[in-house]
Design an enzyme around this catalytic site. Structure first.
Site, PDB file in Angstrom:
ATOM      1  N   HIS A  58       0.821  -1.210   0.000  1.00 47.58           N
ATOM      2  CA  HIS A  58       0.000   0.000   0.000  1.00 47.58           C
ATOM      3  C   HIS A  58       0.857   1.263   0.000  1.00 47.58           C
ATOM      4  O   HIS A  58       0.360   2.340   0.308  1.00 47.58           O
ATOM      5  CB  HIS A  58      -0.912   0.015   1.226  1.00 47.58           C
ATOM      6  CG  HIS A  58      -1.872  -1.121   1.275  1.00 47.58           C
ATOM      7  ND1 HIS A  58      -2.847  -1.304   0.312  1.00 47.58           N
ATOM      8  CD2 HIS A  58      -2.029  -2.140   2.164  1.00 47.58           C
ATOM      9  CE1 HIS A  58      -3.561  -2.382   0.619  1.00 47.58           C
ATOM     10  NE2 HIS A  58      -3.074  -2.905   1.727  1.00 47.58           N
ATOM     11  N   HIS A 221      -7.710  -4.553  -1.522  1.00 43.37           N
ATOM     12  CA  HIS A 221      -7.052  -5.839  -1.740  1.00 43.37           C
ATOM     13  C   HIS A 221      -7.726  -6.622  -2.864  1.00 43.37           C
ATOM     14  O   HIS A 221      -7.469  -7.807  -3.042  1.00 43.37           O
ATOM     15  CB  HIS A 221      -7.085  -6.681  -0.458  1.00 43.37           C
ATOM     16  CG  HIS A 221      -6.552  -5.959   0.738  1.00 43.37           C
ATOM     17  ND1 HIS A 221      -7.315  -5.697   1.836  1.00 43.37           N
ATOM     18  CD2 HIS A 221      -5.328  -5.430   0.971  1.00 43.37           C
ATOM     19  CE1 HIS A 221      -6.587  -5.031   2.727  1.00 43.37           C
ATOM     20  NE2 HIS A 221      -5.379  -4.860   2.221  1.00 43.37           N
TER      21      HIS A 221
END
Length: 334
Positions: A58, A221
């Site tokens: 991330h 995700h």
């Protein structure tokens, strides 16, 4: 999908090693655990420690937000996976200055479990008081009446910002937690996915989507969104994202907001600014004042295509927090 990596088994370790070497004036690795990173700068006694963390992939979240004005330490997990309790506990011990430590993380089962275990260990083994605030800003992930089930996405950035400022202001642990929870309560995000990312270990796409499709509400995700359909113009996408946010939180004419248009990893800034342009138009037409704006890659998903829009409704306390100066490797605000 092509990637610039060595052995996929060591991708996180090599990333962390490179990151620490690139930013030695900001961050250091604890010898007790190579997934435990803390600020390289001395923090004052009596300050509440701010600990963030989550899965890798991330970037610049979450390592990029350790620094003056934001987090004091970060626990790093595998790609899209929670860190284990061990690095969380090591960071907790390192950043505790006698006033306790606040844990900030997204509302995901693995994070809730591992950060919860670390908090218990900190209390029982180290006599360190821990407070917790979860990010749950993703409008698409659960209905309004079940918002406690919502996951955290790009709005986590605003929660880090608010809590880091509160700790700098000298707030006690309870008040830092209160400000972080207030920031979360006043923050909403909505995203759109255009193309998948691929995990380095497998090289396989994280989800399936057609070349001419987009998915509204896709998770960071690759979790399923709420609607898949033909790709639309930037203005229509922005209209949908802002509409769903404003349907979920009361923001009226005369109110002030902070706005984040966040890229998911492969979306050019050109496109993010086109989206921001429309977001600004919508809010201006509604009489909503943009107090501060942020456009770029703040919480990504490897090379995923798409973006999210985040609005945080401000009061005087949150305005002061959002204005607070920050000096982190991946984010600077003067």
């Amino acid at each position: 999908m092509k990637k610039l990596i060595n052995d996929p088994r060591y991708i996180v370790e090599e990333m962390v090693e490179g990151y620490v070497k690139a930013h030695p004036n900001h961050i250091k690795q604890l010898p007790e655990n190579d997934r435990a990173l803390v600020t390289a700068r001395e923090t004052r006694e009596g300050k509440v420690g701010v600990l963030i963390g989550g899965g890798s992939g991330h970037e610049p979240g979450f390592m990029g937000y350790v620094g003056d004005g934001m987090a004091d330490g970060v626990a790093v997990g595998n790609i899209f996976a929670s860190p284990s309790p061990d690095p969380i506990l090591e960071v907790t011990k390192a950043i505790d200055k006698g006033a306790g430590v606040v844990y900030l993380y997204g509302n995901y089962a693995g994070d809730v479990m591992n950060f919860g275990m670390a908090a218990e260990m900190a209390d029982l083994e180290e006599d360190i008081q821990v407070g917790t605030a979860l990010a749950s800003d993703d409008v698409a992930s659960a209905p309004k009446e079940e918002k406690e089930k919502r996951r955290g996405i790009a709005g986590e950035f605003f929660i880090y910002k608010a809590a880091g400022a509160a700790a700098d202001f000298g707030y006690n642990l309870d008040d830092v937690v209160r400000v972080a929870k207030k920031a979360n309560e006043n923050t909403r995000s909505m995203g759109v996915g255009l193309s998948p990312c691929s995990l380095p270990q497998t090289g396989e796409p994280s989800f399936e989507i057609g070349d001419d499709e987009m998915e509204i509400g896709l998770g960071h995700h690759g979790e399923p969104g709420i609607e898949k359909g033909p790709i639309e113009s930037a203005d229509k996408v922005a209209d949908r994202l802002v509409h769903d946010i404003l349907a979920d939180i009361e923001i009226n004419s005369g109110d002030k907001v902070a706005v984040l248009v966040n890229g998911l990893g492969s979306t050019p800034r050109m496109e993010l600014y086109i989206v921001y342009r429309r977001v600004e138009q919508i809010l201006r037409e509604k009489g909503i004042e943009i107090y501060r704006s942020y456009v770029g890659d703040y919480i990504t998903s490897l090379e995923m295509g798409g973006c999210s829009v985040t609005l945080m409704k401000l009061d005087e306390e949150l305005e002061r927090a959002i204005d607070h100066p920050v000096d982190c490797p991946m984010f600077v605000q003067k």
